[in-house]
Design a protein around this motif. Structure first.
Motif, short mmCIF file in Angstrom:
data_model
loop_
_atom_site.label_atom_id
_atom_site.label_comp_id
_atom_site.label_asym_id
_atom_site.label_seq_id
_atom_site.Cartn_x
_atom_site.Cartn_y
_atom_site.Cartn_z
N MET A 1 42.06 8.26 83.24
CA MET A 1 43.13 8.72 82.22
C MET A 1 42.62 9.82 81.26
O MET A 1 41.33 9.97 81.01
N GLY A 2 43.55 10.47 80.63
CA GLY A 2 43.39 11.67 79.67
C GLY A 2 43.02 11.09 78.38
O GLY A 2 43.04 9.86 78.06
N ARG A 3 42.44 11.94 77.42
CA ARG A 3 42.52 11.95 76.16
C ARG A 3 43.45 10.99 75.26
O ARG A 3 43.05 9.92 74.75
N LEU A 4 44.74 11.29 75.64
CA LEU A 4 45.80 10.56 74.86
C LEU A 4 45.69 9.21 75.39
O LEU A 4 45.93 8.17 74.29
N ASN A 5 45.84 9.00 76.47
CA ASN A 5 45.78 7.40 77.17
C ASN A 5 44.46 6.70 76.68
O ASN A 5 44.60 5.55 76.25
N ASN A 6 43.59 7.46 76.65
CA ASN A 6 42.28 6.70 75.99
C ASN A 6 42.45 6.24 74.49
O ASN A 6 42.00 5.27 74.07
N ILE A 7 43.17 7.23 73.76
CA ILE A 7 43.07 6.95 72.38
C ILE A 7 44.02 5.66 72.52
O ILE A 7 44.05 4.76 71.19
N LEU A 8 45.07 5.79 73.02
CA LEU A 8 46.09 4.64 72.99
C LEU A 8 45.51 3.31 73.51
O LEU A 8 45.86 2.15 72.87
N MET A 9 44.49 3.27 74.50
CA MET A 9 44.14 2.09 74.94
C MET A 9 43.01 1.58 73.94
O MET A 9 42.83 0.36 73.45
N GLU A 10 42.31 2.48 73.21
CA GLU A 10 41.33 2.17 72.04
C GLU A 10 42.09 1.57 70.92
O GLU A 10 41.63 0.50 70.50
N ALA A 11 43.19 2.13 70.62
CA ALA A 11 44.13 1.42 69.48
C ALA A 11 44.70 0.04 69.90
O ALA A 11 44.96 -0.75 69.07
N GLY A 12 44.99 0.01 71.32
CA GLY A 12 45.64 -1.01 71.91
C GLY A 12 44.48 -2.24 71.79
O GLY A 12 44.90 -3.29 72.10
N GLY A 13 43.20 -2.05 71.65
CA GLY A 13 42.24 -3.03 71.44
C GLY A 13 42.22 -3.77 70.06
O GLY A 13 41.53 -4.84 69.95
N ILE A 14 42.96 -3.21 69.19
CA ILE A 14 43.01 -3.61 67.65
C ILE A 14 44.06 -4.50 67.54
O ILE A 14 45.20 -4.25 67.91
N PHE A 27 50.11 -3.98 56.58
CA PHE A 27 48.97 -4.30 55.54
C PHE A 27 48.15 -5.37 56.19
O PHE A 27 47.29 -5.78 55.26
N SER A 28 48.10 -5.67 57.22
CA SER A 28 47.03 -6.52 57.81
C SER A 28 45.74 -5.78 58.15
O SER A 28 45.62 -4.43 58.08
N GLU A 29 44.57 -6.60 58.32
CA GLU A 29 43.20 -6.03 58.33
C GLU A 29 43.29 -5.16 59.77
O GLU A 29 42.81 -3.84 59.72
N ASP A 30 44.06 -5.68 60.72
CA ASP A 30 44.13 -4.93 62.10
C ASP A 30 44.64 -3.55 61.88
O ASP A 30 44.48 -2.57 62.38
N TYR A 31 46.08 -3.64 61.09
CA TYR A 31 46.85 -2.56 60.73
C TYR A 31 45.77 -1.19 60.08
O TYR A 31 45.92 -0.13 60.78
N PHE A 32 45.09 -1.79 59.17
CA PHE A 32 44.36 -0.60 58.52
C PHE A 32 43.10 -0.26 59.23
O PHE A 32 42.62 0.70 59.42
N GLN A 33 42.70 -1.12 60.10
CA GLN A 33 41.59 -0.75 61.19
C GLN A 33 42.03 0.36 62.13
O GLN A 33 41.43 1.28 62.63
N LEU A 35 44.75 2.17 61.60
CA LEU A 35 45.00 3.60 60.50
C LEU A 35 43.71 4.19 60.56
O LEU A 35 43.83 5.31 60.60
N GLU A 36 42.64 3.49 60.30
CA GLU A 36 41.32 4.37 59.96
C GLU A 36 41.00 5.14 61.28
O GLU A 36 40.43 6.21 61.47
N LEU A 37 41.26 4.36 62.58
CA LEU A 37 40.90 5.06 63.97
C LEU A 37 41.68 6.48 63.93
O LEU A 37 41.09 7.36 64.30
N ILE A 38 42.80 6.52 63.79
CA ILE A 38 43.76 7.70 63.58
C ILE A 38 43.51 8.62 62.88
O ILE A 38 43.06 9.82 63.07
N LYS A 39 42.85 8.14 61.47
CA LYS A 39 42.52 8.88 60.65
C LYS A 39 41.10 9.59 60.96
O LYS A 39 41.12 10.95 60.67
#
Length: 398
Positions: A1-14, A27-33, A35-39
């Motif tokens: 998988m390429g970069r975008l799919n990898n980002i999605l899978m990483e975010a999907g683990g949260i 507003f949950s802890e997972d939401y902000f986690q 958010l920080e990943l994308i940030k």
């Protein structure tokens, strides 16, 4: 998988649940986690970032000409309870992927590029599309009871007021999203070019009959509200199928009174929801439902409109540009409406031209742990988004 799919899978683990689904509520802890990943991705690309007072993530990539309005990309970072990987996050991660490609190709846009990762697009006590309605100024934080609702998330009406942005500086808003339906997947088409977001019309329908003993009231003498409501639902379902092949009708909520096994129901309250791009179609459908109700014996009906969110057209010039990009890339595509609401709605209602790009949801599944979009479709949609941004940057749409 390429970069975008990898980002999605990483975010999907949260926010991952034991059954593989994802719960990442606003507003949950997972939401902000998440958010920080994308940030962090944004900041690694040299974007200026901020998290506003209502939990939206905002990234800015300055363009060469500050006099030009911004090209804006975005979607939401939250999920429903037991949702999937792609809904919402695809649009935010796909926007970040566009910036990766700009950097790799040493392209500096004339326009400033802005990315929004919105909070609480999904339904909540604060209302759907909360984050995008806050930045567009569509929220009234002083409405009765709203301050108390905000307080449950440690937010105040002043936070909502502070979040408002000057969106008159936005040239357009593009949202990349999974279809959340089965049209593309069933037709084996790679991309949907969205021409509008359908209306959502809801009525509270009440059926009134007469309660009586279930054992002693013979069938010819019954005035059963539940039987009457059932007949109306069946009639409405049949009429929706006849009237228009893109009209959808749903009864997803119903209450029965008095709600006892041995008592004939005297009152049933149900929610009738209809969705279509054309108001004349939903108006006709509602008239047909009322007419059917009058033909049902031993029961009376009342109707109360509770929601009237009328359809939101996409900007015709943006539709044409996205359609042209797909043709130039030799990607199979179709022009289609969106049957679900999106953060694009508030943008459009406040005057920002909107465009949307869909990719297939396998088997039409969304808002579920089994939600899936094939990696090659994820990358195809990102390519369409990227090429659309490049085209818009050099296009005078006035």
């Amino acid at each position: 998988m390429g970069r975008l799919n990898n980002i999605l899978m990483e975010a999907g683990g949260i926010g991952r649940n034991e059954d593989g689904s994802i719960t990442r509520l606003g507003f949950s802890e997972d939401y902000f986690q998440a958010l920080e990943l994308i940030k962090k991705h944004m900041e690694s690309l040299g974007m200026k970032t901020e998290v506003d007072p209502v939990g939206n993530l905002h990234g800015i990539l300055p363009g060469k000409d500050p006099s030009l309005k911004s090209i804006v990309l975005g979607s939401h970072l939250d999920t429903v309870i037991k949702g999937g990987v792609f809904d919402g996050m695809l649009g935010v991660a796909g926007a970040v992927e566009c910036v990766y490609r700009l950097k790799e190709q040493d392209i500096i846009l004339d326009h400033t590029l802005e990315i929004w990762g919105f909070n609480m697009e999904e339904s909540s006590i604060l209302g759907g599309t909360f984050g995008s309605r806050a930045i567009t100024g569509m929220l009234d934080p002083d409405q009765p009871g709203y301050a108390e609702k905000l307080a449950t998330f440690d937010r105040t009406p002043d936070d909502v007021r502070t979040a408002k942005k000057d969106i008159s500086k936005y040239d357009c808003y593009l949202e990349y999203h999974i279809e959340q339906g089965d049209k593309l997947d069933s037709a084996d088409i790679d991309v949907g070019v969205v021409n509008g977001i359908v209306s959502v019309i809801r009525y509270q329908v009440t059926a009134n009959g007469v309660s009586n003993h279930a054992g002693t009231t013979m069938m010819p003498n019954r005035k059963d509200a539940l039987v009457g409501m059932s007949k109306l639902i069946v009639a409405a379902d049949a009429r929706a199928r006849e009237l228009d092949d893109t009209l959808v009708f749903t009864v997803g909520k119903m209450s029965v009174a008095p709600g006892q096994e041995n008592v004939i129901p005297n009152e049933v309250v149900a929610t009738f929801e209809m969705r279509h791009m054309d108001k004349s179609v939903t108006d006709q459908f509602f008239a047909d439902i009322q007419a059917a109700a009058k033909e049902i014996p031993n029961c009376t009906f009342t109707f109360k409109n509770t929601v009237a969110k009328y359809s939101t057209p996409c900007d015709p010039k943006l539709v044409r540009i996205i359609d042209q990009v797909c043709s130039e890339l030799n990607i199979s595509h179709m022009i289609m409406p969106s049957g679900a609401g999106h953060d694009a709605n508030p943008m459009a209602h406040e005057g920002v031209p909107i465009g949307m790009i869909f990719v297939p949801s396998v088997n039409g599944i969304s808002h579920h742990g089994k939600e899936w979009t094939e990696p090659h479709h994820v990358d195809l949609g990102a390519e369409v988004l990227f090429k659309t941004v490049l085209t818009l940057d050099k296009t005078d749409r006035k």
